[in-house]
Design a protein around this motif. Structure first.
Motif, PDB file in Angstrom:
ATOM      1  N   GLU A  68      71.287   1.354 -24.122  1.00 56.08           N
ATOM      2  CA  GLU A  68      71.509   1.841 -22.755  1.00 56.08           C
ATOM      3  C   GLU A  68      72.993   1.980 -22.484  1.00 56.08           C
ATOM      4  O   GLU A  68      73.836   1.460 -23.221  1.00 56.08           O
ATOM      5  N   SER A  69      73.300   2.707 -21.431  1.00 54.06           N
ATOM      6  CA  SER A  69      74.695   2.867 -20.997  1.00 54.06           C
ATOM      7  C   SER A  69      74.803   2.512 -19.527  1.00 54.06           C
ATOM      8  O   SER A  69      73.865   2.715 -18.750  1.00 54.06           O
ATOM      9  N   THR A  70      75.958   1.987 -19.165  1.00 52.66           N
ATOM     10  CA  THR A  70      76.253   1.656 -17.765  1.00 52.66           C
ATOM     11  C   THR A  70      77.606   2.252 -17.407  1.00 52.66           C
ATOM     12  O   THR A  70      78.577   2.063 -18.134  1.00 52.66           O
ATOM     13  N   SER A  71      77.653   2.978 -16.294  1.00 53.71           N
ATOM     14  CA  SER A  71      78.887   3.642 -15.875  1.00 53.71           C
ATOM     15  C   SER A  71      79.233   3.252 -14.447  1.00 53.71           C
ATOM     16  O   SER A  71      78.362   3.232 -13.565  1.00 53.71           O
ATOM     17  N   LEU A  72      80.500   2.939 -14.242  1.00 49.89           N
ATOM     18  CA  LEU A  72      81.059   2.691 -12.913  1.00 49.89           C
ATOM     19  C   LEU A  72      82.257   3.621 -12.746  1.00 49.89           C
ATOM     20  O   LEU A  72      83.055   3.767 -13.683  1.00 49.89           O
ATOM     21  N   ASN A 114      76.956  -4.386 -32.858  1.00 51.08           N
ATOM     22  CA  ASN A 114      77.943  -5.263 -32.224  1.00 51.08           C
ATOM     23  C   ASN A 114      77.332  -6.609 -31.820  1.00 51.08           C
ATOM     24  O   ASN A 114      77.680  -7.178 -30.785  1.00 51.08           O
ATOM     25  N   ASN A 115      76.369  -7.063 -32.639  1.00 46.57           N
ATOM     26  CA  ASN A 115      75.668  -8.337 -32.365  1.00 46.57           C
ATOM     27  C   ASN A 115      74.993  -8.348 -31.005  1.00 46.57           C
ATOM     28  O   ASN A 115      74.863  -9.384 -30.348  1.00 46.57           O
ATOM     29  N   GLY A 116      74.584  -7.154 -30.556  1.00 44.20           N
ATOM     30  CA  GLY A 116      73.883  -7.051 -29.284  1.00 44.20           C
ATOM     31  C   GLY A 116      74.764  -7.139 -28.069  1.00 44.20           C
ATOM     32  O   GLY A 116      74.264  -7.134 -26.939  1.00 44.20           O
ATOM     33  N   LYS A 117      76.074  -7.215 -28.278  1.00 42.13           N
ATOM     34  CA  LYS A 117      77.008  -7.308 -27.146  1.00 42.13           C
ATOM     35  C   LYS A 117      77.449  -5.917 -26.691  1.00 42.13           C
ATOM     36  O   LYS A 117      77.530  -4.993 -27.499  1.00 42.13           O
ATOM     37  N   PRO A 118      77.762  -5.750 -25.398  1.00 43.43           N
ATOM     38  CA  PRO A 118      78.210  -4.452 -24.913  1.00 43.43           C
ATOM     39  C   PRO A 118      79.536  -4.039 -25.547  1.00 43.43           C
ATOM     40  O   PRO A 118      80.367  -4.873 -25.900  1.00 43.43           O
ATOM     41  N   PHE A 119      79.727  -2.749 -25.675  1.00 39.92           N
ATOM     42  CA  PHE A 119      80.990  -2.209 -26.163  1.00 39.92           C
ATOM     43  C   PHE A 119      81.254  -0.875 -25.443  1.00 39.92           C
ATOM     44  O   PHE A 119      80.351  -0.308 -24.818  1.00 39.92           O
ATOM     45  N   ARG A 120      82.475  -0.430 -25.517  1.00 42.56           N
ATOM     46  CA  ARG A 120      82.854   0.797 -24.809  1.00 42.56           C
ATOM     47  C   ARG A 120      82.063   2.000 -25.339  1.00 42.56           C
ATOM     48  O   ARG A 120      81.913   2.190 -26.540  1.00 42.56           O
ATOM     49  N   GLY A 121      81.569   2.808 -24.416  1.00 45.87           N
ATOM     50  CA  GLY A 121      80.819   3.993 -24.799  1.00 45.87           C
ATOM     51  C   GLY A 121      81.704   5.032 -25.470  1.00 45.87           C
ATOM     52  O   GLY A 121      82.924   5.077 -25.253  1.00 45.87           O
ATOM     53  N   ASN A 122      81.086   5.885 -26.293  1.00 48.96           N
ATOM     54  CA  ASN A 122      81.854   6.898 -27.010  1.00 48.96           C
ATOM     55  C   ASN A 122      82.568   7.857 -26.060  1.00 48.96           C
ATOM     56  O   ASN A 122      83.559   8.480 -26.439  1.00 48.96           O
ATOM     57  N   ASN A 123      82.062   8.017 -24.851  1.00 49.77           N
ATOM     58  CA  ASN A 123      82.659   8.931 -23.879  1.00 49.77           C
ATOM     59  C   ASN A 123      83.406   8.188 -22.767  1.00 49.77           C
ATOM     60  O   ASN A 123      83.630   8.735 -21.694  1.00 49.77           O
ATOM     61  N   ASP A 124      83.795   6.961 -23.028  1.00 48.59           N
ATOM     62  CA  ASP A 124      84.494   6.172 -22.009  1.00 48.59           C
ATOM     63  C   ASP A 124      85.931   6.666 -21.842  1.00 48.59           C
ATOM     64  O   ASP A 124      86.735   6.598 -22.772  1.00 48.59           O
ATOM     65  N   ILE A 125      86.236   7.182 -20.656  1.00 46.83           N
ATOM     66  CA  ILE A 125      87.592   7.650 -20.325  1.00 46.83           C
ATOM     67  C   ILE A 125      88.016   6.898 -19.066  1.00 46.83           C
ATOM     68  O   ILE A 125      87.472   7.130 -17.980  1.00 46.83           O
ATOM     69  N   ALA A 126      88.973   6.014 -19.201  1.00 45.08           N
ATOM     70  CA  ALA A 126      89.344   5.143 -18.081  1.00 45.08           C
ATOM     71  C   ALA A 126      89.984   5.925 -16.938  1.00 45.08           C
ATOM     72  O   ALA A 126      89.662   5.704 -15.765  1.00 45.08           O
ATOM     73  N   HIS A 127      90.914   6.812 -17.265  1.00 43.60           N
ATOM     74  CA  HIS A 127      91.639   7.552 -16.222  1.00 43.60           C
ATOM     75  C   HIS A 127      91.668   9.032 -16.586  1.00 43.60           C
ATOM     76  O   HIS A 127      91.956   9.402 -17.726  1.00 43.60           O
ATOM     77  N   SER A 128      91.387   9.855 -15.599  1.00 39.81           N
ATOM     78  CA  SER A 128      91.447  11.304 -15.790  1.00 39.81           C
ATOM     79  C   SER A 128      92.057  11.934 -14.552  1.00 39.81           C
ATOM     80  O   SER A 128      91.661  11.618 -13.415  1.00 39.81           O
ATOM     81  N   LEU A 129      93.042  12.813 -14.758  1.00 35.92           N
ATOM     82  CA  LEU A 129      93.752  13.413 -13.633  1.00 35.92           C
ATOM     83  C   LEU A 129      93.974  14.897 -13.902  1.00 35.92           C
ATOM     84  O   LEU A 129      94.359  15.293 -15.003  1.00 35.92           O
TER      85      LEU A 129
END
Length: 852
Positions: free
Chosen positions: A671-675, A707-722
């Protein structure tokens, strides 16, 4: 004799009165007599045709006035121009010019319409736009001219100049057009031709839209990437990531037909022709329940459905393709549209094509072979081209009945071969992608309050990739096929219960038949399934003017492939705090049965690296998402500020594990989670506007087997976009400049480790623990519109020019380690030199268009 002296005395007295320089008091006196008096008083001469002043009378009341003031007053009261030759002589001419100014307002709330276009019907290069008060100053126009006032979402106004009163700036009210999203909150969201509707969506009219940076002509999918919350990390038109969702999770419709391939040149160019597109609706959240079977954004494209009054058309070319369109009225009730486009890249390679080619084929077998021609290799042949065709028939059966039939065809074809001496089999790539579709639609207006739409559609997608390699056993050579056949029908009804209260609902049925087959040295996987889907939906729309706006509804789906029933509530709520400030919120649950299996690096040919797969009870689950958002909107004095925070959770993701590059399993699920926070700030000053779009977001993946079942950054994770964009219009010239910046996407590093047999193997480190360098580029565009005929305003031309990546920044889009490496390239600690995929370099493009 007494009578004679009386006449002489009267004549002298009258002449003396005319000669008064300090007092001009006349009531309804013939103009020629007043002109004679002015000539005597000011020692000037007027030259004119006597018929010009016949029957013209003037009323004056001036004392101690100047000659200039007198002439101005006479020009106001007559249709005569006093043209000054020198200090003494004037020529009188008939005035056919009128200074036109005014205010454009909404007919309902008398709201000023900023950005309305006011043009001369005969010469479209003459025109202006209204400011934040709705005011415009067209300048002088001939009495025989006609002005045309247009504004997105409103019926056009035809304004004959001879009906305009002199010296008055009138108010011109525009009536909302009768289309679905007929209520708008922001009249010019980013640029002209783009509005924000009350239901939270964005509506675009491509032909009314101002020039955007990097575009020499409109491109629907490239344009919406300027909206905060919509990203394309791969620089493609079709690779749209909407608020943490991936491209296959977006519902893209063309005249109600689901699209499975909507890009040319492997996504760099949109497959939609803007010159027959009527409007495009975009939803990032708060989706209406009529839109189903996708868990992220919605892009609903409708082509023109109005029967033209006369034959219209156009054609153009740029440095990649040629295109043309026709709109033909067969009668008052029947017409058709036809458009076609084809690249000429299979027989002519321009600098633009070469840059696109370098971007697409880098780090593939094609690139490697082309860079190593010679020795045993010879006879390289590369043939690549794309095409698309759209056809539509409109039949206005009656005032309340309309029937339309539309279809489309898109194709991308690549044939590449390279011969090797002493080898019977050449090295080759053959890739063919086609998407066809058709839609028959009937619109019925039962009465003023009830209307219905019934439609039937068919969509088919075919992908076939074949590869031959003389140095590899045939069973290890990558092969791929993917086919989708979808048929569907629907019935939708809108019922206005009372003012401000509308009930909508409908039924949908569609069946997917999805087949895929993947094979290479690591696995051989295939599937062929059907999925009949039944859906019912309803929505209640409530609006209390200037206070509240609600869209509340639900959608129920039954997926036959997994024998599963799901319920999807949807809601969009908006509270008006004042005329310039409002707050909003959304919630929605969605499901999706057809989605991509992401391959990433399963083969050495990564041009089309996604495969559509159908959910089933054993391997691929149904995607499920929930999304919430909330924010506020400010629209005042040319300022637009739109702020939206969101949360999105998607479960049921399926990937080939080799995409995460650290396990021997074929599939993994997660699954993915986005904020995120989306911000748009825009300001307009007459002919110049600037806007700043910013997104701060975080997307995390979680898979049981990684990743041993732990969350990791998604392939499309972009922290800042301007994105910072500028637009300026001067007469018939448009300029646009835009700068794009974003932080780098995550990446997984690797090293070489020697096993017990002494063979080096690639071992990957923590998943997506590293970040690629930041991305930024500057784009520029310019366009010039010109008239081809002074007699026919509809015959016109356009020259467009664009520069992508103006300072030629070499951005890294992706980095991998799966390509063959030599032992002497391994460092002392097992370091491997990575292979980077670079962005598009400095790329010019020129477009030339003509229309009639």
């Amino acid at each position: 004799m007494k009578i004679f002296f009386c006449f002489v005395f009267f004549g002298l007295s009258y002449s003396g009165a005319i000669a008064q320089t300090s007092d001009f008091q006349y009531t309804n006196v013939p103009l020629d007599k007043i002109l004679l008096g002015i000539e005597t008083s000011y020692d000037v001469k007027f030259s004119y045709n006597p018929t010009l002043v016949d029957g013209v009378s003037v009323t004056l009341s001036r004392s101690n006035t100047s000659l200039e003031s007198l002439i101005n007053e006479l020009q106001k009261q007559t249709e005569i121009i006093f043209e000054k030759i020198d200090d003494r002589y004037y020529i009188l001419k008939k005035n056919t010019l009128i200074t036109v100014c005014g205010y454009v307002r909404d007919s309902n709330g008398n709201i000023p319409l900023q950005g309305a276009s006011i043009v001369d019907v005969k010469d479209r290069s003459l025109g202006t736009i209204s400011d934040e008060k709705g005011y415009f100053d067209f300048g002088e126009a001939h009495k025989a001219d006609t002005l045309f006032i247009t504004y997105l979402g409103y019926e056009p106004l035809i304004l004959p100049v001879d009906k305009i009163k002199r010296q008055e700036c009138g108010t011109y009210h525009m009536v909302l057009a009768n289309f679905v999203l007929n209520e708008v909150v922001v009249q010019e969201y980013m640029v002209s031709g783009m509005v924000k509707s009350k239901d939270g969506g964005i509506v675009i009219d491509p032909l009314q839209m101002d020039l955007l940076s990097g575009q020499s002509e409109p491109d629907v999918l490239q344009s919406i990437q300027l909206l905060p919350g919509i990203e394309s990390p791969t620089e493609t038109a079709s690779g749209l990531y909407v608020r943490g969702g991936v491209p296959d999770q977006n519902l893209i419709l063309l005249d109600g037909i689901k699209m499975y391939n909507y890009g040319h040149f492997f996504g760099l160019i949109s497959a939609f022709n803007p010159y027959i597109t009527d409007n495009v609706k975009i939803y990032r959240s708060g989706t209406k329940p009529q839109y189903g079977d996708r868990v992220s954004g919605v892009i609903d494209i409708e082509t023109d459905s109005k029967i033209p009054k006369k034959t219209q058309g156009g054609f153009g070319l740029n440095m990649i393709n040629v295109d043309g369109f026709l709109k033909v009225p067969i009668s008052k009730k029947l017409g058709f549209f036809l458009s076609a486009r084809r690249s000429f890249t299979d027989f002519l390679q321009t600098p633009t094509y070469n840059n696109f080619s370098d971007r697409v084929f880098q780090n593939t077998g094609i690139d490697a072979n082309n860079n190593n021609l010679g020795g045993d290799a010879s006879g390289a042949e590369e043939r690549f081209y794309f095409s698309d065709v759209n056809f539509k028939v409109i039949l206005q059966v009656s005032e309340s009945d309309k029937f339309t039939f539309s279809n489309f065809y898109t194709s991308n074809q690549l044939d590449y071969s390279l011969d090797f001496d002493q080898m019977d089999t050449p090295f080759s790539y053959d890739l063919n992608i086609e998407n066809i579709g058709a839609n028959a639609r009937w619109n019925k207006k039962w009465n003023t309050n009830v209307s219905s739409t019934a439609q039937f559609y068919y969509s088919q997608y075919d992908l076939k990739y074949e590869n031959s390699n003389p140095f590899v056993e045939e069973r290890f050579v990558p092969q791929k096929t993917n086919n989708i056949k979808e048929v569907g029908c629907s019935l939708h009804t809108d019922w206005i219960l009372k003012r401000g209260l509308t009930l909508s609902g409908g039924y949908q049925f569609f069946n997917n038949q999805v087949q895929y087959e993947l094979s290479n040295s690591m696995f051989d996987e295939s599937s062929n399934n059907n999925n009949p889907t039944y859906a019912l939906y309803a929505q209640l729309n409530f609006e209390k003017e200037r206070k509240w706006y609600f869209d509340i509804g639900f959608r129920s789906n039954f997926y036959g492939a997994v024998n599963e029933f799901v319920l999807e509530p949807r809601a969009y709520i908006e509270k008006v705090i004042s005329d310039s400030f409002r707050v909003k919120g959304t919630l929605e649950l969605k499901n999706q049965a057809v989605s991509h299996i992401i391959e990433f690096a399963t083969a050495d040919f990564g041009l089309e690296n996604q495969v559509w797969a159908l959910a089933n009870e054993f391997m691929v689950p149904v995607l499920q998402s929930q999304q919430f958002s909330g924010g506020f909107l400010v629209n005042k004095k040319g300022w637009n500020i739109d702020v939206d925070a969101y949360y999105k959770d998607i479960v049921g993701l399926t990937s080939l594990v080799s995409g995460f590059e650290n396990t021997n399993e074929i599939f993994t699920f997660g699954e993915s989670t986005s904020l995120g926070l989306d911000v748009l700030i825009k300001k307009k000053w007459r002919n110049y506007s600037s806007w700043l779009g910013y997104t701060h977001a975080r997307t995390d993946f979680e898979f049981d087997g990684l990743n041993n079942g732990k969350p990791f950054r998604g392939n499309n994770d972009i922290a800042h976009s301007l994105t910072w964009s500028h637009f300026y219009k001067w007469k018939n010239l448009q300029f646009s400049l835009g700068w794009k910046y974003r932080t780098g996407i995550p990446n997984t590093s690797a090293k070489a480790v020697q096993n017990q047999d002494g063979i080096y193997e690639i071992v990957f480190n923590d998943v997506n623990a590293l970040t690629l360098p930041d991305y930024h580029r500057l784009d520029f565009s310019m366009a010039y519109d010109f008239a081809l005929s002074k007699k026919d305003a509809s015959t016109k031309g356009k020259i467009g020019f664009s520069l992508l990546n103006l300072y030629n920044k070499k951005n890294i889009l992706n980095r991998n380690y799966l390509h063959t490496f030599a032992l002497d390239e391994i460092g002392t600690n097992g370091e491997i030199t990575p292979v980077d995929q670079l962005s598009l370099g400095f790329t010019p493009n020129i477009v030339l268009r003509f229309s009639f």
